[in-house]
Design a protein around this motif. Structure first.
Motif, short mmCIF file in Angstrom:
data_model
loop_
_atom_site.label_atom_id
_atom_site.label_comp_id
_atom_site.label_asym_id
_atom_site.label_seq_id
_atom_site.Cartn_x
_atom_site.Cartn_y
_atom_site.Cartn_z
N UNK A 1 98.44 48.28 106.16
CA UNK A 1 98.26 46.95 106.12
C UNK A 1 99.49 47.03 104.70
N UNK A 2 99.18 47.51 103.84
CA UNK A 2 99.79 46.51 102.39
C UNK A 2 101.39 46.90 102.15
N UNK A 3 101.47 48.61 102.28
CA UNK A 3 102.89 48.61 102.46
C UNK A 3 104.15 48.13 103.90
N UNK A 4 103.11 47.26 104.06
CA UNK A 4 104.43 46.69 104.98
C UNK A 4 105.21 45.17 104.28
N UNK A 5 106.31 46.28 104.63
CA UNK A 5 107.22 45.02 104.49
C UNK A 5 107.52 43.18 105.21
N UNK A 6 106.15 42.83 106.59
CA UNK A 6 106.84 41.89 107.23
C UNK A 6 105.36 41.95 107.75
N UNK A 7 104.42 40.71 107.51
CA UNK A 7 103.19 41.00 107.97
C UNK A 7 103.08 40.14 109.37
N UNK A 8 103.42 40.32 110.33
CA UNK A 8 102.74 38.98 111.32
C UNK A 8 100.49 38.80 111.61
N UNK A 9 100.72 37.68 111.53
CA UNK A 9 99.25 37.42 111.31
C UNK A 9 98.56 36.57 112.07
N UNK A 10 98.44 36.71 113.68
CA UNK A 10 97.71 35.34 114.57
C UNK A 10 95.66 35.09 114.26
N UNK A 11 95.73 34.49 115.12
CA UNK A 11 94.25 33.56 114.48
C UNK A 11 93.09 35.28 114.15
N UNK A 12 92.82 35.02 113.29
CA UNK A 12 92.40 36.12 112.42
C UNK A 12 90.47 35.39 112.78
N UNK A 13 88.81 36.15 113.17
CA UNK A 13 87.51 36.06 113.21
C UNK A 13 87.27 36.03 111.80
N UNK A 14 86.64 35.22 111.18
CA UNK A 14 86.15 35.02 109.76
C UNK A 14 86.31 37.08 109.26
N UNK A 15 85.00 37.70 109.76
CA UNK A 15 84.75 39.13 109.28
C UNK A 15 86.71 39.87 108.53
N UNK A 16 87.81 39.53 109.82
CA UNK A 16 88.72 39.55 108.90
C UNK A 16 89.76 39.33 108.19
N UNK A 17 88.56 37.72 108.60
CA UNK A 17 90.03 36.89 107.82
C UNK A 17 88.87 36.89 105.78
N UNK A 18 88.53 37.17 106.04
CA UNK A 18 87.76 37.39 104.72
C UNK A 18 88.41 38.78 103.44
N UNK A 19 88.14 39.72 104.78
CA UNK A 19 89.06 41.23 104.15
C UNK A 19 90.72 40.46 103.79
N UNK A 20 91.25 39.96 105.14
CA UNK A 20 92.80 39.65 104.71
C UNK A 20 93.01 38.59 103.34
N UNK A 21 91.60 37.49 102.45
CA UNK A 21 92.23 36.89 102.15
C UNK A 21 91.99 37.92 100.58
N UNK A 22 91.35 38.87 100.56
CA UNK A 22 91.78 39.49 98.98
C UNK A 22 92.61 40.12 99.04
N UNK A 23 92.47 41.00 100.16
CA UNK A 23 94.21 42.17 100.15
C UNK A 23 95.20 40.98 100.49
N UNK A 24 95.68 40.37 101.12
CA UNK A 24 97.00 39.46 100.63
C UNK A 24 97.48 38.23 100.31
N UNK A 25 96.02 38.20 99.79
CA UNK A 25 96.20 36.31 98.46
C UNK A 25 95.82 36.11 99.16
N UNK A 26 95.58 35.73 100.56
CA UNK A 26 95.87 34.45 101.57
C UNK A 26 95.38 33.00 100.06
N UNK A 27 96.18 31.85 100.72
CA UNK A 27 95.70 30.58 100.01
C UNK A 27 94.15 29.93 101.29
N UNK A 28 93.78 29.27 100.62
CA UNK A 28 92.97 27.92 101.99
C UNK A 28 93.45 27.34 102.91
N UNK A 29 94.49 27.10 102.22
CA UNK A 29 95.46 26.61 103.84
C UNK A 29 95.68 27.91 104.52
#
Length: 180
Positions: free
Chosen positions: A115-143
């Motif tokens: 996941x982190x090596x990808x130069x581009x990432x396209x994220x579509x709708x995510x379920x809550x447990x995936x979102x929590x993991x992605x929030x931390x890994x990809x430093x997603x903002x609250x928005x």
């Protein structure tokens, strides 16, 4: 019986699809062995492309199938591929429904780099447990988390380098006719 005989894959083809749907019903041992055969074949195509100056795009759909704790070599192969394919003039697209499969504790050291090596990432709708993991890994903002939690069909977030763009993907009437 699965691979008993000459290949039916044309060497002259520019586009090769390896459909492994029927492997889902195979025993675990057979399925895992065949994944290695398929992954090895795909890597050979990437290397052969480089040798003749051709760029190869390798798309791994339903990649969660490779995130199996009983055969960590499969996800390890995908991790190594994600790190090396650009050096061979190729590109890798990894498609999965649940990113969390790559981040399970027993696989995280192999799956997280995919996941982190990808130069581009396209994220579509995510379920809550995936979102929590992605929030931390990809430093997603609250928005961004809110966008992904409530995204409608075709809406998502594109991460390309340091850029983060909200996207809306719509099929043209022609594409809908082909997909229909």
């Amino acid at each position: 019986s699965l691979w008993a005989g000459q290949t039916s894959i044309s060497e002259a083809g520019d586009f090769t699809v390896l459909d492994i749907r029927d492997l889902i019903d195979a025993s675990n041992t057979v399925r895992r062995a065949q994944y290695f055969n398929i992954l090895g074949y795909a890597w050979d195509l990437v290397r052969e492309g480089m040798a003749v100056g051709k760029r190869t795009l390798l798309v791994v759909d339903e990649a969660w199938l490779l995130a199996d704790p009983q055969t960590p070599q499969a996800i390890g192969f995908l991790r190594d591929l994600s790190k090396r394919i650009r050096k061979y003039g190729g590109s890798l697209v990894v498609i999965t429904q649940n990113v969390i499969d790559f981040l399970a504790p027993e696989l995280a050291r192999l799956g997280q780099p995919v996941i982190s090596n990808a130069s581009s990432k396209l994220l579509m709708r995510q379920e809550s447990r995936d979102l929590e993991a992605l929030r931390e890994l990809l430093h997603l903002s609250e928005a961004e988390v809110d966008l992904l939690a409530g995204a409608k069909r075709g809406q998502g977030l594109l991460l390309a380098g340091n850029q983060r763009v909200h996207v809306r993907i719509e099929a043209t009437p022609y594409e809908m006719e082909v997909l229909g």
